[in-house]
Scaffold this motif. Structure first.
Motif, PDB file in Angstrom:
ATOM      1  N   LYS A   1      17.285 -42.218 104.656  1.00 58.66           N
ATOM      2  CA  LYS A   1      17.485 -40.876 104.097  1.00 58.66           C
ATOM      3  C   LYS A   1      16.491 -40.630 102.967  1.00 58.66           C
ATOM      4  CE  LYS A   1      21.743 -40.108 105.957  1.00 58.66           C
ATOM      5  NZ  LYS A   1      21.959 -39.097 106.977  1.00 58.66           N
ATOM      6  N   MET A   2      16.297 -39.365 102.669  1.00 58.65           N
ATOM      7  CA  MET A   2      15.573 -39.009 101.462  1.00 58.65           C
ATOM      8  C   MET A   2      16.611 -38.471 100.481  1.00 58.65           C
ATOM      9  SD  MET A   2      12.505 -39.731 102.347  1.00 58.65           S
ATOM     10  CE  MET A   2      11.807 -39.276 100.777  1.00 58.65           C
ATOM     11  N   ILE A   3      16.608 -39.022  99.274  1.00 56.85           N
ATOM     12  CA  ILE A   3      17.534 -38.507  98.271  1.00 56.85           C
ATOM     13  C   ILE A   3      16.796 -37.451  97.456  1.00 56.85           C
ATOM     14  CG2 ILE A   3      19.084 -39.073  96.359  1.00 56.85           C
ATOM     15  CD1 ILE A   3      19.775 -40.533  98.960  1.00 56.85           C
ATOM     16  N   VAL A   4      17.359 -36.251  97.425  1.00 55.73           N
ATOM     17  CA  VAL A   4      16.756 -35.160  96.671  1.00 55.73           C
ATOM     18  C   VAL A   4      17.592 -34.953  95.422  1.00 55.73           C
ATOM     19  CG1 VAL A   4      16.071 -32.743  96.692  1.00 55.73           C
ATOM     20  CG2 VAL A   4      15.966 -34.094  98.799  1.00 55.73           C
ATOM     21  N   ARG A   5      16.996 -35.225  94.269  1.00 61.67           N
ATOM     22  CA  ARG A   5      17.721 -35.083  93.019  1.00 61.67           C
ATOM     23  C   ARG A   5      17.244 -33.816  92.311  1.00 61.67           C
ATOM     24  NH1 ARG A   5      16.923 -39.560  88.608  1.00 61.67           N
ATOM     25  NH2 ARG A   5      18.124 -40.787  90.068  1.00 61.67           N
ATOM     26  N   GLY A   6      18.184 -32.997  91.939  1.00 63.04           N
ATOM     27  CA  GLY A   6      17.799 -31.762  91.261  1.00 63.04           C
ATOM     28  C   GLY A   6      18.893 -31.295  90.349  1.00 63.04           C
ATOM     29  N   ALA A   7      18.617 -30.164  89.719  1.00 58.94           N
ATOM     30  CA  ALA A   7      19.607 -29.588  88.818  1.00 58.94           C
ATOM     31  C   ALA A   7      20.299 -28.441  89.535  1.00 58.94           C
ATOM     32  CB  ALA A   7      18.921 -29.070  87.563  1.00 58.94           C
TER      33      ALA A   7
ATOM     34  N   VAL B   1      21.226 -34.734  96.874  1.00 62.58           N
ATOM     35  CA  VAL B   1      21.547 -34.401  98.261  1.00 62.58           C
ATOM     36  C   VAL B   1      20.858 -35.414  99.158  1.00 62.58           C
ATOM     37  CG1 VAL B   1      21.420 -32.620 100.046  1.00 62.58           C
ATOM     38  CG2 VAL B   1      21.635 -31.946  97.650  1.00 62.58           C
ATOM     39  N   GLU B   2      21.618 -35.961 100.080  1.00 55.60           N
ATOM     40  CA  GLU B   2      21.028 -36.877 101.049  1.00 55.60           C
ATOM     41  C   GLU B   2      20.430 -36.058 102.175  1.00 55.60           C
ATOM     42  OE1 GLU B   2      23.554 -39.803 102.734  1.00 55.60           O
ATOM     43  OE2 GLU B   2      23.756 -40.931 100.876  1.00 55.60           O
ATOM     44  N   ALA B   3      19.126 -36.171 102.333  1.00 55.04           N
ATOM     45  CA  ALA B   3      18.474 -35.344 103.342  1.00 55.04           C
ATOM     46  C   ALA B   3      17.880 -36.203 104.444  1.00 55.04           C
ATOM     47  CB  ALA B   3      17.377 -34.519 102.687  1.00 55.04           C
ATOM     48  N   ASP B   4      17.892 -35.671 105.652  1.00 57.30           N
ATOM     49  CA  ASP B   4      17.171 -36.324 106.739  1.00 57.30           C
ATOM     50  C   ASP B   4      15.729 -35.834 106.763  1.00 57.30           C
ATOM     51  OD1 ASP B   4      19.438 -37.729 107.850  1.00 57.30           O
ATOM     52  OD2 ASP B   4      20.169 -35.735 108.401  1.00 57.30           O
ATOM     53  N   LEU B   5      15.571 -34.606 106.286  1.00 63.24           N
ATOM     54  CA  LEU B   5      14.238 -34.005 106.292  1.00 63.24           C
ATOM     55  C   LEU B   5      14.151 -33.076 105.090  1.00 63.24           C
ATOM     56  CD1 LEU B   5      11.595 -33.665 107.997  1.00 63.24           C
ATOM     57  CD2 LEU B   5      12.671 -31.669 109.033  1.00 63.24           C
ATOM     58  N   VAL B   6      13.032 -33.145 104.381  1.00 63.40           N
ATOM     59  CA  VAL B   6      12.817 -32.261 103.239  1.00 63.40           C
ATOM     60  C   VAL B   6      11.635 -31.352 103.563  1.00 63.40           C
ATOM     61  CG1 VAL B   6      12.329 -32.101 100.775  1.00 63.40           C
ATOM     62  CG2 VAL B   6      13.663 -34.025 101.659  1.00 63.40           C
ATOM     63  N   VAL B   7      11.833 -30.050 103.396  1.00 64.57           N
ATOM     64  CA  VAL B   7      10.773 -29.083 103.668  1.00 64.57           C
ATOM     65  C   VAL B   7      10.365 -28.428 102.358  1.00 64.57           C
ATOM     66  CG1 VAL B   7      10.117 -27.020 104.949  1.00 64.57           C
ATOM     67  CG2 VAL B   7      11.724 -28.656 105.964  1.00 64.57           C
ATOM     68  N   LEU B   8       9.099 -28.580 102.012  1.00 67.73           N
ATOM     69  CA  LEU B   8       8.598 -27.996 100.773  1.00 67.73           C
ATOM     70  C   LEU B   8       8.050 -26.599 101.061  1.00 67.73           C
ATOM     71  CD1 LEU B   8       6.592 -31.075  99.401  1.00 67.73           C
ATOM     72  CD2 LEU B   8       8.991 -30.487  98.975  1.00 67.73           C
ATOM     73  N   ALA B   9       8.617 -25.609 100.361  1.00 70.73           N
ATOM     74  CA  ALA B   9       8.127 -24.232 100.540  1.00 70.73           C
ATOM     75  C   ALA B   9       6.871 -24.071  99.702  1.00 70.73           C
ATOM     76  CB  ALA B   9       9.199 -23.237 100.127  1.00 70.73           C
ATOM     77  N   VAL B  10       5.751 -24.518 100.265  1.00 75.72           N
ATOM     78  CA  VAL B  10       4.504 -24.492  99.507  1.00 75.72           C
ATOM     79  C   VAL B  10       4.009 -23.056  99.362  1.00 75.72           C
ATOM     80  CG1 VAL B  10       3.681 -26.822  99.886  1.00 75.72           C
ATOM     81  CG2 VAL B  10       3.329 -25.120 101.656  1.00 75.72           C
ATOM     82  N   GLY B  11       3.489 -22.787  98.184  1.00 74.82           N
ATOM     83  CA  GLY B  11       3.027 -21.438  97.867  1.00 74.82           C
ATOM     84  C   GLY B  11       1.633 -21.178  98.406  1.00 74.82           C
ATOM     85  N   ALA B  12       1.173 -19.965  98.168  1.00 79.99           N
ATOM     86  CA  ALA B  12      -0.147 -19.570  98.653  1.00 79.99           C
ATOM     87  C   ALA B  12      -1.172 -19.752  97.549  1.00 79.99           C
ATOM     88  CB  ALA B  12      -0.120 -18.108  99.078  1.00 79.99           C
ATOM     89  N   GLU B  13      -2.344 -20.189  97.922  1.00 83.47           N
ATOM     90  CA  GLU B  13      -3.463 -20.154  96.990  1.00 83.47           C
ATOM     91  C   GLU B  13      -4.664 -19.563  97.720  1.00 83.47           C
ATOM     92  OE1 GLU B  13      -3.719 -24.216  95.738  1.00 83.47           O
ATOM     93  OE2 GLU B  13      -4.948 -24.796  97.431  1.00 83.47           O
ATOM     94  N   SER B  14      -5.674 -19.214  96.961  1.00 79.80           N
ATOM     95  CA  SER B  14      -6.803 -18.531  97.592  1.00 79.80           C
ATOM     96  C   SER B  14      -7.465 -19.475  98.600  1.00 79.80           C
ATOM     97  CB  SER B  14      -7.802 -18.091  96.534  1.00 79.80           C
ATOM     98  OG  SER B  14      -8.328 -19.214  95.881  1.00 79.80           O
TER      99      SER B  14
END
Lengths: 296, 658, 164
Positions: B468-474, B484-497
């Motif tokens: 698992k991936m453990i996601v620690r946050g506030a 949160v114990e995650a099987d998959l973590v998806v990063l909502a990456v932002g836009a850059e030029s």
């Protein structure tokens, strides 16, 4: 080319973590680093002082920096991250004139400023260099799987400590690799171990250090490597308390990085200190064919 | 000169706090003023007619109108004096509304100030000269840089409008980011199904010339007449012969090549067509992986190709195209999350980016639309989405909001539930930003109908524990730390030029902000224009944008090009710099300082170095005029003498005793 | 035009068309009350402002000169205000050499949307100039009687009158 540097051992080095102290001096000697102990050094101010009085805390550190300055040094090195933090923060704060004046009021001899402090780890990585470390290795620690744990203050706050990445430091990882160990990336390498809460509120340490041990175990490592006397104490000395509190059965040796370096350098005096470890490192050392009857 | 002065009451807007009749009276005493009157509404039909009549009756050669700001009605009055037969630059305005009547209540002081302003205008007018706009021919072809959805829309609209379009795309297929998406928000319709037909239209439109796998090398010229050098990068496949049959892909032995189209999810062959709907559907060899290039032997593709299209000796070529306008639609890139060591800096296989997740969900993706996590191919049950990775974070120098991540995360959470009904999605967010038609309703749907758990707070650490991936946050609403114990973590990456955006901007002589996004001419009123005439913007190259906005801008840019090309000749603004060759000493300081490269080094017939302003490029800032040590280069309509006339009107040199 | 004694001082403003002139318009549209002393000269870009214009204004008796352009990075002409910034900063440091109090000169950046900021700029600059008072005269001006005599002699064809 030898390096001559002012040395601040710190109180732990002369007491609870004397094995860190002996292995540090041994390794430095082996790498031509001449540690010149600050004469008549005193407490750095560590944990309690700055919670009570910032000026007093900095004055304690500044006294030691002044002594180093008088010896003609511009850099002090210390093995302990707590001392490092105090010495560096004192120097940082004293760049503000009004603060420096307030501190100097308390000192017999005023601090002139400009004495930098580096951890022994930083000196080994930056001033000595990994190449020289590699050359000095007699018995590479092949087969030993370790994870490196830096603790929370070695690299923080980044603008003061100014060494390595504060979220993802690699200095110790690289050093361990240089002496032949297999380094497993440790995701919690800069998390808190609970620090001095072991005294007032033990459950904080058993929870936080318990997590570190749990994750390390999951990674399948033979040992954790630390650079901090307090972290080492929490993980090693309190491992039994952790097991009792968490219902776990950890038996994970906690080395100082200098101990493993001493081992790789075949420095028998320095290796002797491994006797003082609470969790028996024999099993881990057997991995590198180095189980040592003397240590047991 | 015979000057007429008209003081506008603007109803009570001006007359309420300015004695307009008194201003007109005072104006009669100014040099060259032969007529002065006050009028109720100068801009109204009778007001304008009054000015025209006065010009005729009193034989006026110049007009001053004191009314509102010239930014409002200068063009109106200029047209009026032009109708009366005067040159429209023989006109000046005094702003006695915004700068006088509306900001002070003391009528005496206001009237006095209005008189001053009218005097300044009249003094400047005395130094005005008629200016003539020059006409020049234009090449009615348009270059569109970038074949994403914005560029496609601009290309199709221009082509439909009858223009010849040159479309240059950096990769081997048009489609851009949209072609990679599985579904789109808030309608959840299939991205490729709505984009695909448009891509086909581009390929089939007789007015569109497509250069794929090509880049703009150099831009010369100016509005109406640009000369573009385009580098056609080598593909090692003769596209004239390639039919896109895909036989080479089947046989290529180098199957571990990095899959650019799938952002590294899965691998592809060294010779490949990026995706089934690619336009043009042509193969390209990736020299980094091709055995012929890495090991010096193989050539399987050359053997199997039924048309003999493979050519390992092929090199880059260059083409030159002449166009009259340019649309930059170069899009954006996604933030590289390696800058976040606390999220694993890319070393955990089960921490992926949102675009990689799109490819995992896409039916045409490497997993055929089955969500399988990269580490072990298992179907994830707990999916954690982390928003604002590379957005609104000063510590990574991305303080801006990327705008679309909140929406695509909501969409991905919905789609996750659709794909895996017994899955749970968690979203760590800072704020949910969902302005747009049906957008907020869509997010609510994700929360309420799809049971997505939104946790307000940042994630401080991701670490592996077991598989698992453990996601620690506030959780800042609960005021607690959560894991949160995650099987998959998806990063909502932002836009850059987009990579290389600043370099292209410099070729186009347009400005860009500190993040590399192109600057529009006016943030509200000229969103697709740039400060360089003839260069327009569409889509996310100007700033992060979602699909509807990008398409809207593509059409807007096309409309701008079409209206520009609706005339056969363009008129240049005569308020530009002009070199007095007899004063010019050829120091070329003006050449160095001109922000637009509008001043050229030339030689007169005696081979003396002289500067010359290219009228169509000069934007009329006047930086050169101040720079010139000889006062040889003068910004027309704002010459030294004209501005000094205003200064002297206000601050006349005093008569003093010796 | 005479400057209203005791009420107004001669203050000249040079404003770029795209940002600051627009900002002054925005302040006007919003009816932000301002001191009336300032007279604005519109130029296309702050980069068009020759420092000599400012010196000319001072020479002609201006009590204060205010320049305003687009914020750095926001220039309509990409980089005109960078040129302006260098020139004006240099001028400001040079003013004491000429005997002009540099406090009488200011340059600032106001965007077209910043009406409140423009009001603030005008008000604080006007207040500052009023504290400094009218521009010191380089020499004593002619009295009204002398002016009348001067004009009479000029009209009588007695030359320029420089030597009366």
């Amino acid at each position: 080319m030898s390096i001559r540097i002012s040395y601040y051992p710190g109180c732990s080095g002369k007491g609870t973590s004397s094995e860190y102290e002996t292995s540090t001096t041994g390794v430095c000697q082996a790498l031509d680093v001449d540690l010149v102990e600050i004469p008549d050094w005193s407490c750095c101010g560590s944990t309690p002082a700055h919670t009570v009085n910032h000026v007093l805390s900095s004055a304690l550190s500044a006294r030691n920096l002044t002594l180093a300055e008088q010896e003609g040094f511009d850099t002090v090195t210390t093995p302990c991250p707590s001392c490092l933090s105090n010495l560096k923060i004192a120097e940082h704060k004293m760049r503000k004139e009004s603060f420096r004046e307030a501190v100097n009021e308390l000192l017999d001899q005023p601090y002139g400023g400009g004495v930098d402090t580096k951890s022994v780890l930083q000196v080994l990585v930056e001033n000595v260099g990994l190449d020289k470390v590699r050359e000095r290795v007699k018995t590479p620690l092949e087969g030993l799987k370790v994870a490196c744990y830096y603790g929370c203050i070695m690299n923080r706050p980044p603008e003061v400590m100014d060494f390595d990445d504060h979220e993802h430091p690699m200095a110790m990882d690289n050093l361990m690799e240089a002496i032949g160990a297999e380094v497993i990336p440790f995701p919690l390498k800069v998390e808190c171990c609970g620090a001095s809460f072991g005294i007032p509120q033990q459950n904080i340490v058993t929870t936080l250090s318990g997590k570190l041990l749990e994750v390390a175990k999951g990674l399948g490592v033979d040992a954790l490597v630390t650079a901090c006397p307090l972290c080492q104490m929490n993980l090693d000395l309190r491992q039994g308390q952790i097991n009792a509190a968490q219902g776990t059965q950890h038996s994970l040796p906690i080395f100082y990085f200098t101990q493993l370096m001493a081992k790789a350098f075949d420095l028998s005096d320095a290796v002797q200190g491994m006797k003082r470890l609470i969790v028996n490192p024999q099993k881990a050392l057997a991995k590198i064919g180095q189980a040592d009857k003397e240590i047991a | 000169m015979r000057i007429g002065v008209f003081i506008c009451h603007c109803g009570s807007n001006i007359a309420g706090t300015v004695d307009c009749a008194k201003v007109a009276d005072a104006a009669k005493a100014f040099p060259d003023v032969v007529h002065a009157e006050d009028t109720m509404y100068a801009c109204s039909e009778p007001g304008q007619q009054g000015i025209i009549d006065a010009i005729h009756e009193k034989n006026l050669t110049g007009v001053v109108v004191a009314s509102c700001t010239p930014r409002m009605h200068e063009p109106t009055f200029r047209r009026a004096v032009e109708r009366a037969g005067l040159n429209k630059y023989m006109f000046e305005m005094a702003n006695i509304r915004e700068h006088v009547s509306w900001i002070g209540k003391d009528k005496e002081l206001n009237t006095n100030k209005a008189i001053d302003l009218v005097m300044m205008a009249a003094e400047k007018l005395r130094h005005n000269a008629p200016l003539m706009a020059k006409k020049f021919d234009i090449n009615k072809r348009v270059l569109i840089i970038g074949g994403g959805v914005a560029g496609i829309q601009a290309a199709l609209d221009c082509a439909e409008g009858g223009l010849e379009v040159v479309l240059v795309e950096k990769t081997t297929s048009i489609g851009g980011k949209m072609a990679k998406l599985d579904k789109t928000f808030p309608t959840v319709d299939c991205s490729c199904c709505i984009l695909g037909p448009k891509m086909v239209d581009v390929a089939q439109h007789p007015n569109i010339t497509l250069y794929a796998h090509a880049e703009v090398e150099e831009v010369n010229g100016y509005i109406g007449n640009f000369e573009i050098r385009i580098k056609q990068k080598t593909t090692y496949v003769d596209w004239e012969k390639c039919t896109g049959c895909g036989l080479c892909m089947e046989k290529c032995p180098s199957k571990k090549s990095y899959d650019h189209f799938n952002n590294g999810v899965g691998t592809t062959t060294a010779i490949n067509i990026p995706f089934p709907q690619a336009i043009p559907k042509k193969a390209k060899i990736d020299a980094e992986y091709c055995r012929m290039f890495t090991k010096g032997k193989c050539g399987v593709c050359a053997k199997v190709c039924p048309t003999g299209a493979i050519s390992f000796e092929m090199t880059d070529t260059e083409v030159t195209e002449n166009v009259g306008a340019i649309v930059a639609a170069t899009g954006y890139d996604l933030f590289d999350h390696a800058k976040y060591p606390e999220y694993g800096a890319g070393k955990y296989p089960d921490v992926i980016t949102s675009i990689q997740y799109e490819r995992l969900m896409s039916a045409s993706g490497p997993t055929s639309g089955h969500i399988k996590r990269p580490s072990d191919g298992k179907e994830p049950k707990n999916v954690v989405f982390i928003q604002c990775v590379g957005s609104r974070d000063k510590s990574v120098n991305r303080p801006y909001c990327s705008g679309f991540c909140c929406m695509y995360t909501a969409k991905q959470a919905i789609l996750t539930k659709d794909h895996i009904p017994d899955s749970r999605s968690f979203v760590f967010y800072m704020d949910i930003r969902s302005p747009g038609k049906d957008y907020d309703e869509f997010v609510r749907r994700s929360i309420e109908q799809y049971d997505t758990q939104y946790i307000r707070g940042r994630v401080s650490l991701i670490y592996p524990q077991g598989d698992k991936m453990i996601v620690r946050g506030a959780d800042t609403l609960a005021g607690a730390q959560v894991e949160v114990e995650a099987d998959l973590v998806v990063l909502a990456v932002g836009a850059e030029s987009a990579a290389g955006a600043p370099q292209l901007a410099e070729k186009l002589r347009i400005s860009y902000d500190s993040y590399g996004f192109y600057m529009e001419s006016h943030p509200k009123l000229k969103p697709v224009e740039t400060n360089t005439a003839g260069v327009f913007l569409a889509g996310a190259c100007q700033g992060p944008k979602d699909i509807p906005s990008s398409v809207g801008q593509g059409s807007a840019a096309a409309a701008k090009v079409l209206s520009l090309f609706s005339k056969d000749q363009l008129e240049s603004d005569p308020q530009i710099a002009l070199v007095n060759a007899s004063r010019c000493i050829g120091c070329y300081k003006c050449v160095e300082t001109c922000p637009f490269g509008a001043v050229k080094e030339e030689q007169d017939r005696f081979n003396n170095p002289k500067a010359r302003v290219i009228e169509t490029i000069c934007q009329g800032c006047g930086v050169c005029t101040v720079t010139c040590p000889q006062s040889a280069i003068q910004l027309q309509h704002f010459t030294d003498n004209q501005i000094l006339a205003e200064v002297k009107a206000l601050c006349p040199s005093m008569m003093v005793k010796n | 035009m005479p400057v209203y004694d005791g009420k107004e001082l001669r203050i000249v403003g040079f404003l770029c068309n795209w940002c600051s002139y627009g900002g002054a318009d925005t302040a006007g549209v919003a009816r932000f009350h301002q001191a009336t002393d300032l007279r604005i000269i519109r130029v296309p870009c702050s980069g068009r402002i020759d420092p000599l214009f400012i010196l000319k204004a001072f020479q002609g008796g201006a009590a204060g000169v205010l320049v305003s352009g687009c914020h750095p990075r926001d220039c309509h002409y990409a980089e005109g205000n960078y040129y302006a910034r260098r020139r004006l900063e240099l001028l400001k440091r040079f003013l004491p050499v000429t005997g002009i109090d540099p406090e009488r000169f200011e340059y600032t950046w106001v965007s077209a949307s910043e009406g409140p900021r423009w009001q603030h700029v005008v008000q604080t600059f006007t207040d500052r100039i009023h504290k400094l008072g009218p521009a010191p005269l380089l020499s004593e001006p002619l009295t009204d009687a002398e002016m009348v005599e001067f004009q009479r002699q000029v009209e009588a064809g007695r030359g320029c009158g420089c030597h009366i």
